[in-house]
Design an enzyme around this catalytic site. Structure first.
Site: not given
Ligand code: NAP
Length: 336
Positions: A202, A238, A61, A206
């Site tokens: 998790y 993602s 995202i 949240k």
């Molecule tokens: N995808 C879904 O279905 C979904 C649904 C609801 C909410 N969300 C929320 O959307 C947000 C983004 O998730 P995503 O779906 O895009 O997942 P993703 O592809 O796994 O991306 C997660 C991002 O968080 C970063 N991250 C992880 N640990 C970190 C740390 N210690 N410090 C700084 N950055 C960190 C990662 O970068 P690095 O590894 O390079 O640090 C990566 O850029 C999250 O908050 C997640 O809870 C996602």
């Protein structure tokens, strides 16, 4: 009442309800957000030139946010731990948008290293002079049963998703109150509003974010130009499941995750930007049947409990059988 009025109402009310129902069947966001996407400000006009700091910009995202914001003409601060991935995202932003190299700052940041956040904020301010929008997006999910999960995993989830986000927010907020304007947008989740199996920690992290930002918003009523917004996506394509915590801190997720049934990242991000451009305080973004659950949790929790108990059982069964738990909503688990 005039007979004509009664007759008109007789036809118009059911018609209105039918249109409303049809809209709901095809909706992928709450009605406030969808309304804003139809008649509200366009992100391209409202976000152009603004300095936007995106955490978690190296993947999923956050990465898509970087591309769409770049296309809107926003100047960007891209943060996450992996600098090489952030540089890749920056290069792609420059390819797809009319921005110069100096319009994008790659600022590697670990949300867990809270003592570094003050220096990161200083670096961001030294570079751009101010920050208009902080998008707290970085985070990790969880795929494990409570009974099997180490307390260290719960600690890590709270440290990353909750305290890491709060820590960065507390660096940026004084700058915004001084300027009297700005937006802090936090990516929560559907499980920030309701519960879900395999995500106890998790979901707790949240929920904590929801409580924090809903309360913070009420403290900032003297600053009407500061927007505190939370985004609650359902399943979105993602790497979230691949990167999720499991029973133990360093144990990777074993099962592959099917992305087909999830919302395309580009659609989720477009709706987020519409919400930001229109100062929407809480955004529900999800395809059906997940959106229906948001509304049930809000307006008919007893029915929601009944439905989630049934679906939750399927999800746990799938997980125990080594299948993709997310498919519980769509396929019957194979018997193990
Ligand atoms: N995808 C879904 O279905 C979904 C649904 C609801 C909410 N969300 C929320 O959307 C947000 C983004 O998730 P995503 O779906 O895009 O997942 P993703 O592809 O796994 O991306 C997660 C991002 O968080 C970063 N991250 C992880 N640990 C970190 C740390 N210690 N410090 C700084 N950055 C960190 C990662 O970068 P690095 O590894 O390079 O640090 C990566 O850029 C999250 O908050 C997640 O809870 C996602």
């Amino acid at each position: 009442m005039d007979l004509c009025v009664v007759t008109a109402l007789w036809y118009l009310v059911p018609l209105y309800l039918l249109v409303y129902l049809l809209c709901f069947i095809f909706a992928d966001a709450d009605f406030t957000l969808l309304w804003a996407s139809l008649v509200g400000n366009r992100p391209e006009t409202k976000l152009k030139g603004l300095v936007v700091w995106v955490t978690g910009a190296s993947s999923g995202i956050g990465e898509e946010l970087a591309y769409q914001l770049a296309k809107c003409g926003s100047r960007l601060i891209l943060s996450a731990r992996r600098e090489d991935e952030l540089n890749r995202v920056k290069r792609k932003c420059l390819e797809c948008a009319n921005l110069q190299d100096e319009d994008i700052l790659v600022l590697p940041l670990d949300l867990l290293e809270r003592t570094s956040h003050e220096a990161k904020m200083k670096a961001a301010l030294e570079y751009f002079g101010h920050i208009d929008i902080l998008i707290n997006n970085g985070g990790r999910s969880q795929r494990s049963l409570c009974l099997e999960t180490s307390t260290d995993v719960y600690q890590a989830l709270m440290d990353l998703n909750f305290l890491g986000t709060v820590s960065l927010t507390k660096q940026v907020l004084p700058h915004m109150t001084q300027r009297g304007s700005g937006s802090i947008v936090t990516v929560s989740s559907v499980v920030g509003l309701a519960g879900a199996p395999l995500a106890t920690g998790y979901s707790a992290s949240k929920h904590a974010l929801q409580g924090f930002f809903n309360s913070l918003r009420t403290e900032l009523t003297d600053y009407p130009k500061i927007l505190i917004s939370t985004v609650c996506p359902g399943p979105v394509q993602s790497k979230i499941v691949h990167n999720a915590f499991t029973e133990e801190l360093n144990k990777p997720v074993a099962t592959a995750c099917n992305q087909e049934h999830k919302m395309p990242t580009s659609r989720c991000v477009r709706l987020m930007l519409v919400g930001i451009a229109n100062s929407v305080k809480e955004m529900w973004i999800a395809q059906q049947p997940f959106l229906l659950f948001y509304y049930m949790w809000q307006y008919a929790p007893t029915i929601a409990w009944f439905a989630t108990d049934i679906l939750g059982r399927k999800r746990v069964q799938n997980f125990k059988a080594g299948l993709d738990a997310d498919l519980a909503y769509f396929t019957k688990p194979k018997s193990s």
